[in-house]
Design a protein around this motif. Structure first.
Motif, PDB file in Angstrom:
ATOM      1  N   ASN A  63       0.846  -1.185   0.000  1.00 28.05           N
ATOM      2  CA  ASN A  63       0.000   0.000   0.000  1.00 28.05           C
ATOM      3  C   ASN A  63       0.888   1.244   0.000  1.00 28.05           C
ATOM      4  N   ARG A  64       0.883   1.944  -1.109  1.00 26.29           N
ATOM      5  CA  ARG A  64       1.698   3.148  -1.241  1.00 26.29           C
ATOM      6  C   ARG A  64       0.943   4.341  -0.673  1.00 26.29           C
ATOM      7  N   PRO A  65       1.496   5.015   0.335  1.00 24.95           N
ATOM      8  CA  PRO A  65       0.782   6.139   0.948  1.00 24.95           C
ATOM      9  C   PRO A  65       0.540   7.279  -0.031  1.00 24.95           C
ATOM     10  N   ILE A  66      -0.693   7.742  -0.059  1.00 28.41           N
ATOM     11  CA  ILE A  66      -1.077   8.890  -0.884  1.00 28.41           C
ATOM     12  C   ILE A  66      -1.540  10.046  -0.005  1.00 28.41           C
ATOM     13  N   VAL A  67      -2.391   9.749   0.988  1.00 28.87           N
ATOM     14  CA  VAL A  67      -2.873  10.735   1.959  1.00 28.87           C
ATOM     15  C   VAL A  67      -2.652  10.141   3.346  1.00 28.87           C
ATOM     16  N   GLU A  68      -2.043  10.926   4.230  1.00 27.52           N
ATOM     17  CA  GLU A  68      -1.738  10.424   5.566  1.00 27.52           C
ATOM     18  C   GLU A  68      -2.287  11.364   6.633  1.00 27.52           C
ATOM     19  N   ARG A  69      -3.234  10.852   7.417  1.00 25.95           N
ATOM     20  CA  ARG A  69      -3.788  11.527   8.583  1.00 25.95           C
ATOM     21  C   ARG A  69      -4.227  12.954   8.287  1.00 25.95           C
ATOM     22  N   ARG A  70      -4.948  13.108   7.175  1.00 21.85           N
ATOM     23  CA  ARG A  70      -5.459  14.425   6.793  1.00 21.85           C
ATOM     24  C   ARG A  70      -6.902  14.564   7.217  1.00 21.85           C
ATOM     25  N   ASN A  71      -7.266  15.770   7.615  1.00 28.59           N
ATOM     26  CA  ASN A  71      -8.667  16.067   7.883  1.00 28.59           C
ATOM     27  C   ASN A  71      -9.410  16.021   6.552  1.00 28.59           C
ATOM     28  N   ARG A  72     -10.433  15.192   6.482  1.00 23.73           N
ATOM     29  CA  ARG A  72     -11.129  15.013   5.206  1.00 23.73           C
ATOM     30  C   ARG A  72     -11.730  16.318   4.701  1.00 23.73           C
ATOM     31  N   HIS A  73     -12.030  17.236   5.606  1.00 24.25           N
ATOM     32  CA  HIS A  73     -12.619  18.510   5.187  1.00 24.25           C
ATOM     33  C   HIS A  73     -11.579  19.433   4.550  1.00 24.25           C
ATOM     34  N   ASP A  74     -10.296  19.093   4.719  1.00 21.91           N
ATOM     35  CA  ASP A  74      -9.242  19.882   4.080  1.00 21.91           C
ATOM     36  C   ASP A  74      -8.950  19.418   2.652  1.00 21.91           C
ATOM     37  N   LEU A  75      -9.538  18.292   2.267  1.00 19.14           N
ATOM     38  CA  LEU A  75      -9.284  17.733   0.940  1.00 19.14           C
ATOM     39  C   LEU A  75     -10.299  18.253  -0.063  1.00 19.14           C
ATOM     40  N   ASP A  76      -9.850  18.461  -1.282  1.00 24.40           N
ATOM     41  CA  ASP A  76     -10.757  18.870  -2.350  1.00 24.40           C
ATOM     42  C   ASP A  76     -11.815  17.786  -2.558  1.00 24.40           C
ATOM     43  N   PRO A  77     -13.101  18.144  -2.580  1.00 27.58           N
ATOM     44  CA  PRO A  77     -14.154  17.129  -2.727  1.00 27.58           C
ATOM     45  C   PRO A  77     -14.011  16.280  -3.988  1.00 27.58           C
ATOM     46  N   CYS A  78     -13.561  16.876  -5.072  1.00 27.68           N
ATOM     47  CA  CYS A  78     -13.388  16.106  -6.308  1.00 27.68           C
ATOM     48  C   CYS A  78     -12.251  15.094  -6.165  1.00 27.68           C
ATOM     49  N   PHE A  79     -11.172  15.506  -5.491  1.00 28.56           N
ATOM     50  CA  PHE A  79     -10.050  14.601  -5.243  1.00 28.56           C
ATOM     51  C   PHE A  79     -10.497  13.446  -4.353  1.00 28.56           C
ATOM     52  N   LEU A  80     -11.255  13.756  -3.319  1.00 29.94           N
ATOM     53  CA  LEU A  80     -11.740  12.728  -2.411  1.00 29.94           C
ATOM     54  C   LEU A  80     -12.659  11.748  -3.131  1.00 29.94           C
ATOM     55  N   GLN A  81     -13.536  12.264  -3.973  1.00 32.11           N
ATOM     56  CA  GLN A  81     -14.423  11.390  -4.737  1.00 32.11           C
ATOM     57  C   GLN A  81     -13.630  10.496  -5.684  1.00 32.11           C
ATOM     58  N   ALA A  82     -12.588  11.048  -6.294  1.00 37.64           N
ATOM     59  CA  ALA A  82     -11.756  10.255  -7.202  1.00 37.64           C
ATOM     60  C   ALA A  82     -11.065   9.115  -6.456  1.00 37.64           C
ATOM     61  N   LEU A  83     -10.611   9.373  -5.245  1.00 39.29           N
ATOM     62  CA  LEU A  83     -10.010   8.314  -4.427  1.00 39.29           C
ATOM     63  C   LEU A  83     -11.030   7.223  -4.116  1.00 39.29           C
ATOM     64  N   GLU A  84     -12.216   7.642  -3.717  1.00 41.25           N
ATOM     65  CA  GLU A  84     -13.230   6.688  -3.259  1.00 41.25           C
ATOM     66  C   GLU A  84     -13.846   5.886  -4.401  1.00 41.25           C
ATOM     67  N   THR A  85     -13.740   6.390  -5.628  1.00 45.49           N
ATOM     68  CA  THR A  85     -14.319   5.690  -6.783  1.00 45.49           C
ATOM     69  C   THR A  85     -13.252   5.036  -7.666  1.00 45.49           C
TER      70      THR A  85
END
Length: 235
Positions: A63-85
């Motif tokens: 598992n290659r780290p991409i995001v580490e211990r970040r507040n989800r509200h600090d992440l761009d919603p589009c980036f977060l959706q791309a990770l989750e999908t």
């Protein structure tokens, strides 16, 4: 009419770099291949995300780290959706991030295999003797410029070097050993074929056509800004 063909080459690597890492199952270092899948874990407001790689020998995962211990509200919603999908474009962007991969793996295997699509920017005319190529590189590639030109124009690398030595092939940005550099987005290549007996064949290859047009009727059927099929190179 202009005797210069202007064409855009869209270049995409076929295979992502593979980090070599110790595999607990294989008992030694193995190449790990990107699965193009993410793993996302949320613990309260904190979020971690990894890009999953699999061992080429036993299918073990890294598992290659991409995001580490970040507040989800600090992440761009589009980036977060791309990770989750498991967005494939986002996965490819990280998979080809050689700089970051080199910090995580002692050895990184890169591949030159690429596909090239050619798009006419100006009309192809009979008697065309100069070619201007603009390179769109969608993701970082290890493919050298001289190898790209040799494969796509049907010329030997010695011929490519001779054209450059005689001032009939120029690469921008230039500098020493420009032809030996890996292709990058925005590279411009200019060819003066006025003294070459096979100029028509080279121009035809640069345009992505399978045969030299013999008359204006054939030329009229070639649309400016039309896509030619993807062509592999570097195998």
């Amino acid at each position: 009419m202009s005797n210069t063909l202007r064409v855009r080459w869209i270049i995409a690597p076929v295979k992502a770099p593979e980090p070599w890492l110790p595999c607990s199952r294989c008992g030694g270092p193995r190449a790990f291949q990107c699965s193009r899948k993410f793993r996302v874990n949320a613990n309260g407001r904190r979020l971690d995300a990894w890009l999953i790689y699999r061992c080429s020998g036993c299918n073990n995962t890294w598992n290659r780290p991409i995001v580490e211990r970040r507040n989800r509200h600090d992440l761009d919603p589009c980036f977060l959706q791309a990770l989750e999908t498991n967005d494939p474009e986002l996965a490819d962007r990280f998979a080809h991030d050689v700089v970051d991969l080199e910090t995580k793996a002692g050895r990184l295997e890169q591949f030159v295999e690429s596909a090239v699509k050619k798009r006419l920017v100006s009309p192809l005319t009979l008697g065309c003797s100069t070619v201007e190529i603009i390179c769109d590189v969608t993701l970082p590639s290890a493919l050298r410029i001289d190898r790209l030109l040799a494969g796509q124009l049907g010329l030997s690398r010695n011929r490519i070097e001779a054209l450059a030595a005689h001032g009939r092939l120029a690469v921008a940005p230039g500098g020493q050993r420009a032809l030996q550099r890996a292709i990058r987005d925005g590279v411009a290549i200019a060819l003066d074929l006025s003294k070459e007996a096979d100029a028509a064949a080279i121009v035809t290859a640069a345009a992505g056509l399978s045969e030299v047009p013999s008359d204006r009727h054939q030329l009229s059927a070639i649309a400016t800004d039309a896509d030619c099929p993807w062509r592999p190179i570097g195998k």
